[in-house]
Design an enzyme around this catalytic site. Sequence first.
Site, PDB file in Angstrom:
ATOM      1  N   ASP A 109       0.830  -1.202   0.000  1.00  0.00           N
ATOM      2  CA  ASP A 109       0.000   0.000   0.000  1.00  0.00           C
ATOM      3  C   ASP A 109       0.866   1.253   0.000  1.00  0.00           C
ATOM      4  O   ASP A 109       1.862   1.342   0.722  1.00  0.00           O
ATOM      5  CB  ASP A 109      -0.907  -0.010   1.233  1.00  0.00           C
ATOM      6  N   SER A 135      -2.721  -1.649  -8.167  1.00  0.00           N
ATOM      7  CA  SER A 135      -3.981  -1.650  -7.426  1.00  0.00           C
ATOM      8  C   SER A 135      -4.955  -0.647  -8.042  1.00  0.00           C
ATOM      9  O   SER A 135      -4.563   0.198  -8.854  1.00  0.00           O
ATOM     10  CB  SER A 135      -3.712  -1.287  -5.963  1.00  0.00           C
ATOM     11  N   GLU A 181       0.382  -5.943   3.571  1.00  0.00           N
ATOM     12  CA  GLU A 181      -0.501  -6.949   4.132  1.00  0.00           C
ATOM     13  C   GLU A 181      -0.399  -8.204   3.282  1.00  0.00           C
ATOM     14  O   GLU A 181      -0.296  -8.121   2.058  1.00  0.00           O
ATOM     15  CB  GLU A 181      -1.948  -6.446   4.163  1.00  0.00           C
TER      16      GLU A 181
END
Length: 206
Positions: free
Chosen positions: A114, A143, A170
Amino acid sequence: MNGTCEYCGSAMDAAGRGRPRRYCSDRCRTAAMRERRAGRNAIPYEMTHADRWLRWKRVTRGDGTTKRPITIAGRPASSTDPATWCAWWDALGSTAGDGLGFALGGGFACIDLDHCYDRRNHLTDWAKMLLAPVEGRTYIETSPSGDGLHIWGRCAPRAGVRARGLVTAEAYSRDRYMTVTGRPWHHAPATLADLTFLFDVIERLR
């Protein structure tokens, strides 16, 4: 009712009568069609032939947004309920929500990097470190936000790992779903490598 462009995420004014608008401009519509065609060949065969697909919808919560899983009919879906999943072509042909999703498990895993680009739009050092062992060996895609990467691969089902601090990553291999854009990063191959090592690294960096 206002919506968002399925390609760039920009807010759109409510349409008049007829079907809701999916894109804010002809440019976004054309770009989405091109990436959709490319995505059919970019996504690994093992994924497109697994009935673990669903759709997702962007939902506002407080000051932020979340991506809620939905069925191809627009009803609530669950990453742990196979009855709400479907085949790849059914999900691809649906207009429900804002994009495609894939339920993890059954050996399928994904690592979410992220905000892995800096202000100059260069990869951060921590992202380069995590990508190095698998770049060119497994499917990696951009993403939906454009400022993150998803590393797809294989891993035995295990507890999810979330790291914040040195890295923003993650890693999940069960009981979660991940969005799928079909936008390969750096001509990533349509193959799935073993991600166990990266799971272990991220776990140490928590």
